[in-house]
Every structure is written in C-alpha cells, then in structure tokens.
Design a protein around this motif. Structure first.
Motif, mmCIF file in Angstrom:
data_model
loop_
_atom_site.group_PDB
_atom_site.id
_atom_site.type_symbol
_atom_site.label_atom_id
_atom_site.label_comp_id
_atom_site.label_asym_id
_atom_site.label_seq_id
_atom_site.Cartn_x
_atom_site.Cartn_y
_atom_site.Cartn_z
ATOM 1 N N HIS A 85 -4.655 0.981 8.252
ATOM 2 C CA HIS A 85 -4.618 -0.430 8.653
ATOM 3 C C HIS A 85 -4.659 -0.646 10.170
ATOM 4 O O HIS A 85 -5.229 -1.637 10.624
ATOM 5 C CB HIS A 85 -3.384 -1.102 8.044
ATOM 6 C CG HIS A 85 -3.400 -1.142 6.550
ATOM 7 N ND1 HIS A 85 -3.000 -0.081 5.769
ATOM 8 C CD2 HIS A 85 -3.803 -2.112 5.691
ATOM 9 C CE1 HIS A 85 -3.135 -0.395 4.489
ATOM 10 N NE2 HIS A 85 -3.615 -1.613 4.417
ATOM 11 N N ASN A 137 -2.691 -1.905 12.345
ATOM 12 C CA ASN A 137 -2.338 -3.280 12.666
ATOM 13 C C ASN A 137 -1.399 -3.333 13.880
ATOM 14 O O ASN A 137 -0.305 -3.890 13.833
ATOM 15 C CB ASN A 137 -1.679 -3.944 11.450
ATOM 16 C CG ASN A 137 -1.441 -5.430 11.664
ATOM 17 O OD1 ASN A 137 -2.196 -6.080 12.381
ATOM 18 N ND2 ASN A 137 -0.393 -5.953 11.046
ATOM 19 N N SER A 184 0.824 -1.210 0.000
ATOM 20 C CA SER A 184 0.000 0.000 0.000
ATOM 21 C C SER A 184 0.856 1.257 0.000
ATOM 22 O O SER A 184 0.487 2.289 -0.586
ATOM 23 C CB SER A 184 -0.942 0.003 1.208
ATOM 24 O OG SER A 184 -0.232 0.218 2.408
ATOM 25 N N HIS A 243 -0.412 4.836 5.945
ATOM 26 C CA HIS A 243 -0.607 3.388 6.062
ATOM 27 C C HIS A 243 -1.104 3.018 7.464
ATOM 28 O O HIS A 243 -2.035 2.210 7.603
ATOM 29 C CB HIS A 243 0.685 2.648 5.764
ATOM 30 C CG HIS A 243 0.578 1.167 5.962
ATOM 31 N ND1 HIS A 243 0.171 0.307 4.982
ATOM 32 C CD2 HIS A 243 0.806 0.393 7.070
ATOM 33 C CE1 HIS A 243 0.146 -0.928 5.452
ATOM 34 N NE2 HIS A 243 0.538 -0.905 6.720
#
Length: 416
Positions: free
Chosen positions: A123, A125, A6, A119
């Motif tokens: 996301h 994450n 990405s 990013h």
C-alpha cells in the motif's frame, strides 16, 4: 478494535511462517535459517534487503509513495533469536532442535513485523521510509549493540526507533507503554574469596572462605536497605555459591556469582562500588583475599516521553483508550536499550493472554504448564499477529504524517 483488513486476510499465511520459525529455533548470532526466511519473504514482497549487520541481522527498506524523497524515516524492530532451553510442548510446530526453543516469543515478534512489512509494501500509504529491523542475539548476545557497531544508524538514518514485546498475563487486545525506564539494566558479578584450606576438624589452622562468603552475601543486602535511596529500584541476587569437594575439608576458595538490576546508572554505580568495598573489606577482616569482577551487560530501557505518548495515542485509536494502559516497569532486561541510547523511541508491551490459545492446536500437545516467558510450555499467541501488525503500520503512517517537535527530549547518547 480497528484492525487492517488486508492484514487480517493474510494473517493465516504469516501464522504459518511464525510456526515454521518456532519449529526451527536458532540461538544468538546463529540465526542463518531465520534470516534467510525473513529476507526471502521481504524480497518476495518487493522490499530491498540489507544483510549482515550484527552477523545475521536483516534490514528491510520500504519507501513510501514519494519514493523516500522526503528524507524522513522511522525504524521498527523485531528480535529473531531463541533460547538455549528444551521445549516441553508436543504440538506440530514444537522445536525440532533439542535444547533450543522460542520461549520468549521472538518468532511472534518476527511474524508481526513481517505482516506489517507485507501491508506496507502493498500500500505504501506514507511519505518517507520505514526501516524494518530484524535483530539477532537479543537473549544475552547484545545483537542490538552489534548492529549499531556495524552501522545500523549511520547507514539507515531514522528519526526514531520502536520495539515491542509480547506480555503474557494481560488480556489480548491491550497494549502498555510509558515514558521513562520500563526495563532494568542487566549486570553480572563474580567474586572469588581465597583463604587457606585445611582439615575440617582443625579450622584454626586455616582461613575458611565459606563464612566470609556468608558475611559478604548478608552485607550486600544492606546496600539496598541502607545505602540506596528507598524510592530508587535495585535488585542484588546472589544465585550461585560454590565451594568445597569433601565434607571434612575446608576449601581454599569460595566463589559467589549473581546479578544486579537497576533502572538508573547512578544507582548501578552506587551498588557496584559498595559491593566491591564490602567484598574486599570483609575478606580482609577475616584474613582472606578477594577477586571482584563486575560486568555491565544491558543498560536500562528508557522510553523518551514524546515517543511513548505518540505510541499510546496510536494504540488508543486501535483498541480504545482503556486498553492502552500504563506500562509497569519490570526488572527484566532488553537489549533494545542500546538503540534507545542512540535514538528517541519507545518499547511497548502487547498482551499475549493467559495461555488459552494453546488449546487451539489439533491434538493439544501444549501440556498444562503456565504460559509465561522463558517457560518450556510457552507459545506465542497467533491472534496477536493482526493486532501487532496493525499497530506497526499505523505507527509508521502516523509518525511520517506528522513532524515531531525539534525540541523534544533526546536520549543521552543521541548525536554522539
């Protein structure tokens, strides 16, 4: 090389932002447009923004999938200011502000952290919080110190803080990091020797400060060769000597200025003390007087061992162990050192290449000068944006996925 897909997809858009920043450089504590642009991008991606620390600093706050409930947090820092120098490049994104230039790559540092921010926001994450620190006034203004004074670490409590600088002269795809001192302290001195002026044909009627200054400059070098331990690094550079207005006049005074660089405070204390003793003692021996000033600017940049090794492992996973190399210490200075006095962390280098990237622009316009830091031909290599952003993302994700040992070494100022 394991780059995040990405980030690669969005790299061209971030590169355009980087070139926009390059074309509109702003100096210490004047980074209003740059801060506005950074804040606008973070807001566009749904990242809450805090502004005003260190005058023009911006802090983005990215909570992970737990909404930040874990209480754990990491800080990632980029500098945003430019240098007071004229750009020689003529490509489309060259500076539009005469006498101002992004000649150190802070535009690229900002772009890499923005790419990581995009990013991370998309996301999330990780468990915990990532603080994105866009710091003003690295080039002599001590913006890191000012952000800390304004409450950076009290308002945004983080376990560790990390910084990164591009490094020309290394092959793209390499990182460098090491524990311990990696950049020197930066200090300035000014010495005014006052004698008694007179006619150059009758020197015995006065006290000439010029030979006094010459003896002092020579004496300074004995500090490095006869007082300092040979295994300890230190530099004394006399860079300015000013005296006189006419060839037939002995001046009343002579001024000496320069810089001192060391990796430890102990060596710095020794050098400052001996410089004062030599300057005042030599002046007195010649019948002159001496005014001695010594200003300590930036402390040495000292990476804590656990954090430096953690960074190296993250780098090795991205580019391979052979490309995560030892960081050769440099006598250049960096105000990220103030942050590393308060929090554990590490400051690394990302290779910027040898300048070939400047040939990619349509019509050229980069001239033939070297691509080194603080050079009027310099430009940041946009190929680094996906790599640097990937490093930031993986560093944050992996740091927040593992609990650092409680007994790891801390910087001297931590907890004060």
């Amino acid at each position: 090389m394991k780059l995040i897909d990405s980030i690669l997809t969005q790299a061209a858009g971030i590169a355009a932002v980087r070139r926009d920043i390059h074309a509109h450089p702003e100096l210490c504590f004047e980074e209003v447009r740059t801060a506005d642009l950074v804040a606008a991008k973070l807001t566009e991606w749904g990242i809450p923004v805090h502004r005003g620390l260190g005058t023009t600093g911006v802090v983005g706050i990215v909570h992970g999938r737990d909404g930040g409930q874990s209480g754990r947090a990491i800080g990632l820092r980029a500098d945003i200011d430019a240098l007071p120098m004229t750009e020689f490049n003529t490509f489309a994104h060259a500076s539009t502000h005469p006498g101002k230039m992004h000649a150190c790559g802070h535009d690229g540092h900002t772009a890499m952290l923005l790419a990581a921010a995009q990013h991370l926001a998309q996301h999330r994450n990780f468990d915990g919080t990532v603080y994105l620190i866009f710091q003003p006034a690295e080039e002599g203004g001590g913006g890191a110190r000012e952000m800390i004074k304004d409450g950076l670490f009290t308002q945004f409590d983080m376990e560790a803080v990390f910084g990164m600088h591009n490094w020309p002269g290394m092959d793209v795809g390499k990182f460098a990091v090491s524990a311990g001192p990696v950049m020197a302290s930066s200090n300035e001195f000014k010495i005014v020797i006052t004698g008694k002026g007179g006619h150059a044909a009758m020197p015995h009627m006065g006290t000439d400060p010029v030979p006094v200054a010459c003896q002092i400059v020579q004496g300074f070098q004995t500090i490095l060769t006869r007082n300092k331990k040979p295994v300890e690094a230190g530099v004394i550079s006399v860079t300015m000597i000013h005296a006189g207005e006419a060839t037939n006049v002995i001046p009343d005074s002579c001024e000496i200025q320069g810089t001192v660089r060391t990796f430890t405070f102990e060596t710095l204390d020794l050098i400052e003390r001996r410089m004062r003793e030599i300057a005042e003692g030599v002046s007195a021996a010649f019948g002159a007087t001496c005014a001695f000033e010594f200003e300590r600017n930036y402390p040495p940049t000292i990476n804590t061992p656990y954090e430096a090794d953690f960074c190296r492992r993250v780098m090795a996973d991205i580019v391979g162990p052979d490309n995560a190399i030892a960081q050769e210490p440099t006598m250049g200075a960096e105000d990220f050192s103030f942050m590393l006095q308060e929090k554990p962390g590490a400051y690394c280098f990302i290779a910027n290449g040898f300048g070939a990237h400047r040939g990619q622009y349509e019509g050229g316009g980069h001239d033939a000068g070297p691509c080194t830091l603080h050079n009027p031909h310099y430009d940041f290599n946009d190929d680094l944006i996906p790599l640097g952003a990937t490093y930031w993302v993986r560093l944050a994700e992996q740091w927040l996925a593992h609990q650092p040992p409680a007994d790891r070494p801390m910087p001297q100022g931590a907890g004060k």
